[in-house]
Every structure is written in C-alpha cells, then in structure tokens.
Motif scaffolding. Structure first.
Motif, PDB file in Angstrom:
ATOM      1  N   PRO A   1       0.810  -1.227   0.000  1.00 14.01           N
ATOM      2  CA  PRO A   1       0.000   0.000   0.000  1.00 14.01           C
ATOM      3  C   PRO A   1       0.844   1.280   0.000  1.00 14.01           C
ATOM      4  N   GLN A   2       2.130   1.184   0.344  1.00 13.17           N
ATOM      5  CA  GLN A   2       2.956   2.377   0.359  1.00 13.17           C
ATOM      6  C   GLN A   2       3.167   2.924  -1.055  1.00 13.17           C
ATOM      7  N   LEU A   3       3.147   2.058  -2.053  1.00 16.62           N
ATOM      8  CA  LEU A   3       3.413   2.470  -3.416  1.00 16.62           C
ATOM      9  C   LEU A   3       2.165   2.973  -4.131  1.00 16.62           C
ATOM     10  N   ASN A   4       1.021   2.887  -3.505  1.00 15.15           N
ATOM     11  CA  ASN A   4      -0.202   3.362  -4.114  1.00 15.15           C
ATOM     12  C   ASN A   4      -0.378   4.844  -3.763  1.00 15.15           C
ATOM     13  N   PRO A   5      -0.191   5.753  -4.721  1.00 14.78           N
ATOM     14  CA  PRO A   5      -0.252   7.174  -4.388  1.00 14.78           C
ATOM     15  C   PRO A   5      -1.660   7.746  -4.332  1.00 14.78           C
ATOM     16  N   ASN A   6      -2.674   6.940  -4.576  1.00 13.34           N
ATOM     17  CA  ASN A   6      -4.033   7.480  -4.629  1.00 13.34           C
ATOM     18  C   ASN A   6      -4.495   8.128  -3.330  1.00 13.34           C
ATOM     19  N   PRO A   7      -4.375   7.527  -2.184  1.00 11.26           N
ATOM     20  CA  PRO A   7      -4.965   8.185  -1.005  1.00 11.26           C
ATOM     21  C   PRO A   7      -4.187   9.386  -0.499  1.00 11.26           C
ATOM     22  N   TRP A   8      -2.873   9.341  -0.493  1.00  8.20           N
ATOM     23  CA  TRP A   8      -2.123  10.399   0.170  1.00  8.20           C
ATOM     24  C   TRP A   8      -1.596  11.466  -0.767  1.00  8.20           C
TER      25      TRP A   8
END
Length: 55
Positions: A2-9
């Motif tokens: 989840p760290q590599l998913n830039p969608n939320p942050w």
C-alpha cells in the motif's frame, strides 16, 4: 504494497500544499512586524589572548 499506491495520500498532500501556498501564506506575509529592526552600528570588542598555563 500500500505504500506504493499514491491514490490516497498524494491528493491530500497536494491539496494541503496548495492550501498553504495560496491561502495561508499570503495572509501570514501580509502582517507587518511590530518590532522592526533598527540600523545599529555594531561595535567590535577587543578580545584578549588566552593565558595558557603550560607555556
């Protein structure tokens, strides 16, 4: 991962920086300082050499 998913942050980070840069920063910079620095002439003090006891 989840760290590599830039969608939320990423959106939150960009939105917070834009809020700071476009809204908060101009309001803070518009305040005039109440204690303006004066043009003082700096006086230099004469320093004495250190008395070394073993010389």
């Amino acid at each position: 991962m989840p760290q590599l998913n830039p969608n939320p942050w990423l959106f939150i980070m960009i939105l917070s920086w834009l809020t700071f840069a476009l809204i908060i920063q101009p309001k803070l910079l518009s305040f005039t300082p109440t204690n303006t620095p004066s043009e003082k002439i700096s006086t230099s003090t004469k320093t004495l050499p250190w008395p070394w006891p073993w010389i």
